[in-house]
Design an enzyme around this catalytic site. Structure first.
Site, PDB file in Angstrom:
ATOM      1  N   ASP A  29      27.495 -72.734  14.238  1.00  0.00           N
ATOM      2  CA  ASP A  29      28.132 -72.456  12.811  1.00  0.00           C
ATOM      3  C   ASP A  29      28.331 -73.724  11.858  1.00  0.00           C
ATOM      4  O   ASP A  29      28.963 -74.737  12.095  1.00  0.00           O
ATOM      5  CB  ASP A  29      29.123 -71.921  13.230  1.00  0.00           C
ATOM      6  N   ASP A  30      27.278 -73.714  10.586  1.00  0.00           N
ATOM      7  CA  ASP A  30      27.387 -74.476   9.777  1.00  0.00           C
ATOM      8  C   ASP A  30      27.000 -75.935  10.127  1.00  0.00           C
ATOM      9  O   ASP A  30      27.126 -77.195  10.203  1.00  0.00           O
ATOM     10  CB  ASP A  30      28.783 -75.067   9.118  1.00  0.00           C
ATOM     11  N   CYS A  69      28.384 -67.861   6.440  1.00  0.00           N
ATOM     12  CA  CYS A  69      28.471 -66.958   7.354  1.00  0.00           C
ATOM     13  C   CYS A  69      28.192 -65.251   7.811  1.00  0.00           C
ATOM     14  O   CYS A  69      27.508 -64.824   8.373  1.00  0.00           O
ATOM     15  CB  CYS A  69      29.536 -67.736   8.228  1.00  0.00           C
ATOM     16  N   ARG A  73      24.917 -63.669   9.876  1.00  0.00           N
ATOM     17  CA  ARG A  73      25.227 -62.960  10.825  1.00  0.00           C
ATOM     18  C   ARG A  73      24.838 -61.321  11.002  1.00  0.00           C
ATOM     19  O   ARG A  73      24.468 -60.920  12.083  1.00  0.00           O
ATOM     20  CB  ARG A  73      26.734 -62.777  11.455  1.00  0.00           C
ATOM     21  N   LYS A 123      31.934 -66.932  18.002  1.00  0.00           N
ATOM     22  CA  LYS A 123      32.127 -65.683  16.498  1.00  0.00           C
ATOM     23  C   LYS A 123      32.368 -64.944  15.665  1.00  0.00           C
ATOM     24  O   LYS A 123      30.681 -65.017  16.087  1.00  0.00           O
ATOM     25  CB  LYS A 123      32.318 -67.045  15.251  1.00  0.00           C
ATOM     26  N   HIS A 125      32.251 -62.470  12.654  1.00  0.00           N
ATOM     27  CA  HIS A 125      32.470 -62.432  10.828  1.00  0.00           C
ATOM     28  C   HIS A 125      31.687 -61.160  10.268  1.00  0.00           C
ATOM     29  O   HIS A 125      31.053 -62.013   9.801  1.00  0.00           O
ATOM     30  CB  HIS A 125      31.775 -63.533  11.036  1.00  0.00           C
ATOM     31  N   SER A 150      35.830 -66.214  11.489  1.00  0.00           N
ATOM     32  CA  SER A 150      36.362 -67.754  11.235  1.00  0.00           C
ATOM     33  C   SER A 150      36.986 -68.484  11.668  1.00  0.00           C
ATOM     34  O   SER A 150      37.807 -67.640  11.246  1.00  0.00           O
ATOM     35  CB  SER A 150      35.186 -68.051   9.721  1.00  0.00           C
ATOM     36  N   HIS A 229      31.362 -75.853  12.927  1.00  0.00           N
ATOM     37  CA  HIS A 229      32.021 -75.073  11.309  1.00  0.00           C
ATOM     38  C   HIS A 229      33.485 -75.930  11.354  1.00  0.00           C
ATOM     39  O   HIS A 229      34.142 -76.722  11.950  1.00  0.00           O
ATOM     40  CB  HIS A 229      32.198 -73.877  11.522  1.00  0.00           C
ATOM     41  N   ASP A 281      23.349 -70.327  11.480  1.00  0.00           N
ATOM     42  CA  ASP A 281      23.911 -69.550  10.713  1.00  0.00           C
ATOM     43  C   ASP A 281      23.433 -70.424   9.078  1.00  0.00           C
ATOM     44  O   ASP A 281      23.887 -69.090   8.335  1.00  0.00           O
ATOM     45  CB  ASP A 281      25.195 -68.830  10.685  1.00  0.00           C
ATOM     46  N   ASN A 282      23.996 -70.679   8.428  1.00  0.00           N
ATOM     47  CA  ASN A 282      24.094 -71.655   7.490  1.00  0.00           C
ATOM     48  C   ASN A 282      23.815 -72.701   7.442  1.00  0.00           C
ATOM     49  O   ASN A 282      23.988 -74.020   8.857  1.00  0.00           O
ATOM     50  CB  ASN A 282      24.421 -71.328   6.595  1.00  0.00           C
ATOM     51  N   LYS A 302      25.639 -76.436   2.234  1.00  0.00           N
ATOM     52  CA  LYS A 302      26.237 -74.741   2.373  1.00  0.00           C
ATOM     53  C   LYS A 302      26.278 -74.377   0.755  1.00  0.00           C
ATOM     54  O   LYS A 302      26.756 -75.316   0.327  1.00  0.00           O
ATOM     55  CB  LYS A 302      27.827 -75.320   3.220  1.00  0.00           C
TER      56      LYS A 302
END
Ligand code: MG
Length: 508
Positions: A29-30, A69, A73, A123, A125, A150, A229, A281-282, A302
């Site tokens: 995540d991130d 996010c 997903r 996660k 989301h 999140s 994240h 994811d990003n 992001k």
């Protein structure tokens, strides 16, 4: 005699088709393009991911579909742009009415229909909804342990991080729910205890793998980590152990989880039949400065459609099946569903898919069927459509926009003050020679003669794609209802602060 023929025939069929592989999909995540040791970060300790990269296939040009996010997903699970499923604009909140529509077909549903055991950890989301309508258990996952949101979507600064009684650093969404941990559709802890969370995930994952292996069932495990994240956290084992500070500790714990998954597969003797696929994811939330991630040499992070927002590290590792190497072929989270379906011998869903089957690229070092990628911003507006288009080695920006999440780096193009700007002709970059998007080939709006054919093809592809896109109804715009926030003690007041439970028991 007949019996022997049958046995030999059975062996032959088995050797031709093989048994369907187990699949472990690991989603960070991130986490940015420059965050891992194997992608060049000097002080990140990621030995397990580095091992997977060294012995597997490492991607240099792998894209996520969303620079935030929820949309990415949706795409990794459905093989479709988020525009089709309606997971736009922005992300879901604990009080959101919407979620990933149940009419979407997830990769878990595809594999479950082939006899796979399916589980999700971490996660989600992709919505909660009335009575948990949108939980993973309603989307093809037979087992779920995790947080549906999140982990900054609750008052995280009132929660403990390691050492015990230490407040987590930073501010989160004070008005939203105290974060619950779900086992399937039941809250087992609220608020979440960050110190014990990842060890809990690891135990659950290991036992899922062990049981599936013992029952000789193929399995699909979607391990969607909260790391890295913001806000950063880690258990006692990892806190204070990274030279990269709090971010490094969180990353270390994430990599440690990967190590535990690898170990579980080896211990159960299923390493020759298990594919690991890792990506993120990003891009990184650079506004968090040293507590956010890094996009390395790529531009911004992001929430932007620059490379740093959407190009991600990705690794495919399958012991004895995937040859070690690095590929610069284009690939995307969109390709996960068609690729896994192909490997499992499963039919594709009866839906318009945006992904390609990459199994030949993974197993035979073949070509990627993908030659284009379309970049949507977080705040999708069908009237504008895509912000950028990757066409072979070229990338054209039709719109650019900075973002709050990409603040603090010296590049002013990344900041929120860099407002929405249309470009006609587009900004054009050759990402083979200029992956950092520094040198616009159409400087001053002039189109050199030799680039005219390329630009024409890019514009044709943009129009073809935009004209063919069917936008689903926005699910994030269905509004919010505070009563939807999950509470382990539904009758208590005042909410959300009274929603406190441990192992299903309410606490005073
Ligand atoms: Mg994210």
């Amino acid at each position: 005699m007949a019996k022997w023929i049958l046995i030999l025939a059975g062996l032959f069929i088995h050797s031709v088709s093989g048994s369907p592989p187990n699949i472990i999909l690991i989603f960070a995540d991130d986490l940015g393009y420059g965050d891992l040791g194997c992608y060049g970060h000097p002080t990140s300790h990621t030995p397990n991911l580095d091992m997977m990269a060294a012995k597997g296939l490492r991607f240099t040009d792998f894209y996520t579909t969303g620079a935030v996010c929820s949309p990415s997903r949706a795409s990794i699970l459905t093989g479709r742009y988020q525009t089709r499923s309606g997971v736009y604009p922005g992300v879901f909140y604990p009080s959101s009415r919407g979620g990933l529509p149940l009419s979407e077909v997830t990769v878990a549903e595809v594999l479950k229909s082939q006899g796979y055991e399916t589980a999700m950890v971490g996660k989600w989301h992709l919505g909660y909804g009335i009575n948990g309508t949108f939980l993973p258990t309603r989307q093809g996952f037979q087992h779920f342990l995790g947080v549906p949101f999140s982990h900054d979507q609750g008052p995280c600064q009132s929660l403990t991080c390691f050492p015990p009684n230490t407040r987590c650093y930073g501010t989160c969404d004070l008005g939203e729910a105290l974060l619950p941990v779900f086992m399937n559709e039941k809250i087992i802890q609220q608020p979440v205890n960050f110190i014990d969370l990842v060890p809990l995930y690891q135990e659950f994952s290991k036992s899922f793998i062990r049981e599936a292996a013992q029952n000789q069932k193929p399995f699909f495990l979607y391990f969607a980590s909260h790391h890295t994240h913001y806000p950063q956290f880690a258990s006692a084992k990892y806190t204070g152990h990274s030279p990269r500070g709090r971010y490094g500790d969180a990353l270390l714990e994430f990599d440690g989880s990967v190590g535990e998954l690898l170990q579980a597969v080896w211990e159960n003797g299923i390493q020759n039949n298990t594919l690991f696929f890792f990506t993120s994811d990003n891009g990184p939330e650079t506004m968090r400065m040293e507590r956010g991630g890094s996009s390395g040499l790529l531009k911004c992070g992001k929430s932007t459609t620059y490379e740093g927002g959407m190009r991600e590290p990705a690794i495919a590792y399958w012991h004895s099946k995937i040859k070690p190497g690095v590929t610069s072929k284009l690939a995307s989270v969109l390709d996960i569903l068609p690729t896994f379906a192909s490997l499992a011998g499963a039919p594709l869903p009866n839906k318009t898919l945006d992904g390609y089957d990459l199994s030949k690229l993974l197993l035979n070092g073949g070509e990627s069927p993908r030659n284009t990628f379309h970049y949507y911003p977080p705040s999708i507006d069908p009237a504008k459509g895509i912000f950028a288009l990757r066409f072979g080695k070229y990338k054209a920006h039709f719109y650019t926009q900075g973002a709050f999440h990409s603040e603090t780096t010296p590049d002013a193009d990344c900041h929120i003050t860099a407002g929405l700007t249309a470009h006609d002709p587009p900004l054009l970059f050759d990402l083979d020679t200029d992956p950092a998007e520094n040198y616009n080939l159409l400087k001053g709006g002039r189109v050199p003669k030799d680039l005219e054919p390329v630009l024409n093809m890019i514009l044709q592809e943009r129009d073809r794609f935009q004209n063919s896109m069917e936008y689903g109804e926005s699910q994030t715009n269905l509004g919010k209802d505070p009563s939807l926030r999950p509470c382990c003690n539904p009758e208590c007041t005042p909410k959300p602060n009274c929603c406190r439970c441990q192992e299903g028991r309410s606490q005073k």
